[in-house]
Design an enzyme around this catalytic site. Sequence first.
Site, short mmCIF file in Angstrom:
data_model
loop_
_atom_site.label_atom_id
_atom_site.label_comp_id
_atom_site.label_asym_id
_atom_site.label_seq_id
_atom_site.Cartn_x
_atom_site.Cartn_y
_atom_site.Cartn_z
N ALA A 18 0.80 -1.23 0.00
CA ALA A 18 0.00 0.00 0.00
C ALA A 18 0.83 1.29 0.00
O ALA A 18 0.66 2.14 -0.89
CB ALA A 18 -0.98 -0.03 1.17
N ASP A 63 -3.86 -2.51 3.98
CA ASP A 63 -4.08 -1.72 2.76
C ASP A 63 -5.07 -0.60 2.96
O ASP A 63 -5.05 0.41 2.25
CB ASP A 63 -4.53 -2.63 1.62
CG ASP A 63 -3.35 -3.38 1.05
OD1 ASP A 63 -2.93 -4.37 1.68
OD2 ASP A 63 -2.81 -2.93 0.03
N LYS A 87 -3.91 -8.37 2.64
CA LYS A 87 -3.77 -9.48 1.69
C LYS A 87 -4.69 -10.65 2.04
O LYS A 87 -4.83 -11.01 3.20
CB LYS A 87 -2.30 -9.92 1.70
CG LYS A 87 -1.94 -11.09 0.82
CD LYS A 87 -2.41 -10.95 -0.60
CE LYS A 87 -1.99 -9.64 -1.26
NZ LYS A 87 -2.71 -9.40 -2.55
O1 MRU Z 1 -1.22 -7.27 -3.40
P1 MRU Z 1 -0.11 -6.62 -2.63
O2 MRU Z 1 1.17 -7.37 -2.66
O3 MRU Z 1 0.05 -5.15 -3.00
O4 MRU Z 1 -0.64 -6.65 -1.13
C1 MRU Z 1 0.16 -6.09 -0.13
C2 MRU Z 1 -0.38 -6.28 1.22
O5 MRU Z 1 -1.45 -6.80 1.42
C3 MRU Z 1 0.42 -5.69 2.35
O6 MRU Z 1 0.29 -6.45 3.51
C4 MRU Z 1 -0.08 -4.29 2.62
O7 MRU Z 1 -0.08 -3.52 1.45
C5 MRU Z 1 0.72 -3.61 3.65
S1 MRU Z 1 2.29 -3.15 3.05
C6 MRU Z 1 3.10 -2.28 4.23
#
Ligand code: MRU
Length: 320
Positions: free
Chosen positions: A59, A225, A236
């Site tokens: 994110a 996110d 995720k």
């Molecule tokens: O699909 P992605 O790899 O962008 O998903 C990322 C995540 O779910 C992370 O846990 C989230 O963005 C936090 S990152 C500090």
Amino acid sequence: MASSATAELAPERIVRLEEDGPAVVLLDQRRLPDEVVDVRCATAADVADAIRDMVVRGAPAIGVAAAYGLALAALRGDDLVAAEAALAASRPTAVNLPWALARMREEPTPERARALHEQEVERCRMMAAHAAELFQPGTRALTHCNAGGLATGGYGSAVGALRAAAERGLVERVLVDETRPLLQGARLTAWELEQARIPHAVIADSAAGSLMARGEVDLVVTGADRIAANGDTANKIGTYSLAVLAAHHRIPFYVIAPTSTLDRETPDGSGIPIEERDPTELTSRFPARNPAFDVTPAPLIAAIVTENGVHHAPYQESLA
Ligand code: MRU
């Protein structure tokens, strides 16, 4: 003891704007850890494509890349409304994307984008220091996906917490969910923990419950996110299942995220848009569903840690 980050994980190595060119340069996270290569984006539309294709993901890193993308459009003299619209539409769930674009709109300069990037990394360091207070000597942690420096543009949120705790000698080891289907845990988090010299072991996502039942997990840390006003948290896919398992085994489940991930306009998790990605990321042979995120209800979260400190329920008040 944890060592400092290597050159691969320096903030400008993960995402930067080169004014000579100009281009936004992204470390290609799809190819890590086997290949350490860049992708050059010559236009904001290229940056939007790179976000959608997950060259850059996580994110806060998505927000930083979009900020550089808008600055790139301004340097080129492109239509800024169209550039912002393309970037905003690239991925729907991480609120850091519209958050960063809103901060760039008045002054879409390279300086402003770099300041936003530096501030995100600084927020990570601050929340990691707060989160380290939640660890005890010998903590055996479990994490999901990649909430590391790659996901934030430097240092990391949940992985930042693990780094800060490890620097204080509090981490025995980290179990890393492989994180199907794109393996952000097995490829990216394991790579970051290896570089930080934090003992770790990758596990199948489906192994988490039985390892908790065997008493091998003291706490769970994840990133986020989008966090709704009541503390419901999108992260995720698989995070919700982990939080349910953690509650069943009376293991604290902590969310580590900067305030750029808070969405006070969305009252609760039911209003968070959940990205459905191409089913062929799972299988081309059969019909498939591929929701990329899920929502963990606030009552399953023991604390949300931001750069401002450790927040407990009721989150409506503690995050306000
Ligand atoms: O699909 P992605 O790899 O962008 O998903 C990322 C995540 O779910 C992370 O846990 C989230 O963005 C936090 S990152 C500090």
